[in-house]
Enzyme design. Structure first.
Site, PDB file in Angstrom:
ATOM      1  N   SER A  17       0.856  -1.187   0.000  1.00 16.97           N
ATOM      2  CA  SER A  17       0.000   0.000   0.000  1.00 16.97           C
ATOM      3  C   SER A  17       0.889   1.233   0.000  1.00 16.97           C
ATOM      4  CB  SER A  17      -0.919   0.010   1.226  1.00 16.97           C
ATOM      5  OG  SER A  17      -1.836  -1.044   1.157  1.00 16.97           O
ATOM      6  N   LYS A  55      -7.277   1.904  -2.559  1.00 16.81           N
ATOM      7  CA  LYS A  55      -6.802   1.464  -1.242  1.00 16.81           C
ATOM      8  C   LYS A  55      -6.761   2.628  -0.254  1.00 16.81           C
ATOM      9  CE  LYS A  55      -5.302  -0.948   2.108  1.00 16.81           C
ATOM     10  NZ  LYS A  55      -4.056  -1.710   2.181  1.00 16.81           N
ATOM     11  N   LYS A 107       0.904   6.031   7.869  1.00 19.82           N
ATOM     12  CA  LYS A 107       1.422   6.195   6.509  1.00 19.82           C
ATOM     13  C   LYS A 107       0.276   6.305   5.506  1.00 19.82           C
ATOM     14  CE  LYS A 107       2.103   2.581   4.375  1.00 19.82           C
ATOM     15  NZ  LYS A 107       1.367   1.658   3.483  1.00 19.82           N
TER      16      LYS A 107
END
Length: 318
Positions: free
Chosen positions: A102, A177, A245
């Site tokens: 990701s 995502k 993140k």
């Protein structure tokens, strides 16, 4: 590489919380899988599952028909792909390279463009479902790239997940995502607030969460995280560090799109706050811990299990 039992070889880089079970599923589906991870114990687990081990990235990728990477964030993807002895300089033209990490959409696009210059086929295919989804092979997989390359990779994806969708060109998988991670983080925060609300009101939280799960408030987050949040069990399945993140990707992309996303900004701050307090190694359900601290800490008798901080595998995903 057309399906289960095929003799083509898969190189798998990143055998952590998510990558390890995923690689093992590919072995069970009949594929030859050679894996590499920074932690030797992770490689040994793949060997025990019937796969092969590699001493470095190049050894895993060399002569592979397909290379799959599953690492924590952009810096690791860039090192694995572009570094000396990395995937792009090791594999032969025509190799299918699938990054399931990701990361930022722009990084995926850069990898795809560099791969195309070398005659490689590249997909970005991040996943959702967490550690449990990886173990149970029920991940959701959102794929960016060409239709042709998606079709070639579909038999592999079917060994790993249940919901598999080609969502658009290179980078589109990462965009979807990021949206997923926004919804998950916001949902976890709201479940935490609802749980604390019930607790402070003196309601039986087991009964309360059960009825909530059966109505419009029900969600996969409530089903998977409700009990562990009640138990204050924040052992990592997907770490706050990684969700921090991901929320950075959301907020950075929103700025690029000139979007105002108020709840995204607030949720990102709450995730960042828990991380700044030393909770980066906790599961993202640990947002409950941050909420308790905002409300004066846990009440007497409500002990908090924080779980391991630094001993976890390098990669988890949601």
């Amino acid at each position: 590489m057309t399906g289960a039992g095929d003799t083509g070889r898969i190189g798998f880089v990143g055998l952590g919380i998510m990558g390890g079970p995923m690689a093992a599923h590919l072995v069970r589906a009949g594929h030859r899988v050679t894996g590499y991870d920074l932690e030797r114990a992770a490689v040994d687990r793949l060997i025990a599952a019937g796969g092969e081990g590699a001493a470095d990235i190049a050894a895993a990728a060399r002569d592979a028909d397909v290379v799959i990477t599953m690492v924590p964030a952009d810096p690791q993807v860039e090192r694995v792909m572009f570094g000396a002895g990395g995937v792009l300089e090791t594999v032969a033209p025509g190799t299918l390279v699938i990054d399931m990490s990701s990361i930022k959409p722009g990084t995926s696009i850069a990898v795809a463009e560099a791969g195309a210059e070398r005659g490689l086929r590249v997909l970005d295919a991040p996943v959702s479902g967490g550690e449990a989804g990886a173990i149970e092979a029920v991940l959701s997989i959102m794929v960016g790239g060409t239709e042709q390359d998606f079709a070639a990779a579909l038999p592999l994806f079917e060994a790993l997940g249940r919901t598999i969708v080609h969502v658009g060109p290179h980078g589109a998988g990462q965009t979807v995502k990021a949206a997923n991670q926004l919804i998950v983080a916001g949902n976890i925060q709201l479940v935490a607030e609802a749980l604390l609300f019930l607790e402070r009101a003196g309601v039986d939280t087991g009964a309360g969460l059960k009825v909530l799960a059966g109505g419009l408030a029900g969600s996969a987050v409530l089903d998977r995280k409700g009990r562990v949040m009640r138990d204050r069990d924040f052992a990592p399945g997907f770490r706050i560090d990684l969700h921090h993140k991901d929320m950075g990707i959301v907020t950075e992309s929103a700025r690029e799109f000139d979007l105002v996303l108020p709840l995204a900004g607030l949720t990102a701050q709450l995730v960042a706050s828990l991380r700044a307090q030393g909770g980066g190694g906790l599961d993202h359900s640990g947002l409950l811990l941050g909420l308790e601290r905002l409300n004066g800490g846990p009440r007497e008798g409500g002990s908090v299990a924080t779980g391991p901080e630094d001993s976890v595998s390098k990669q988890g995903d949601n």
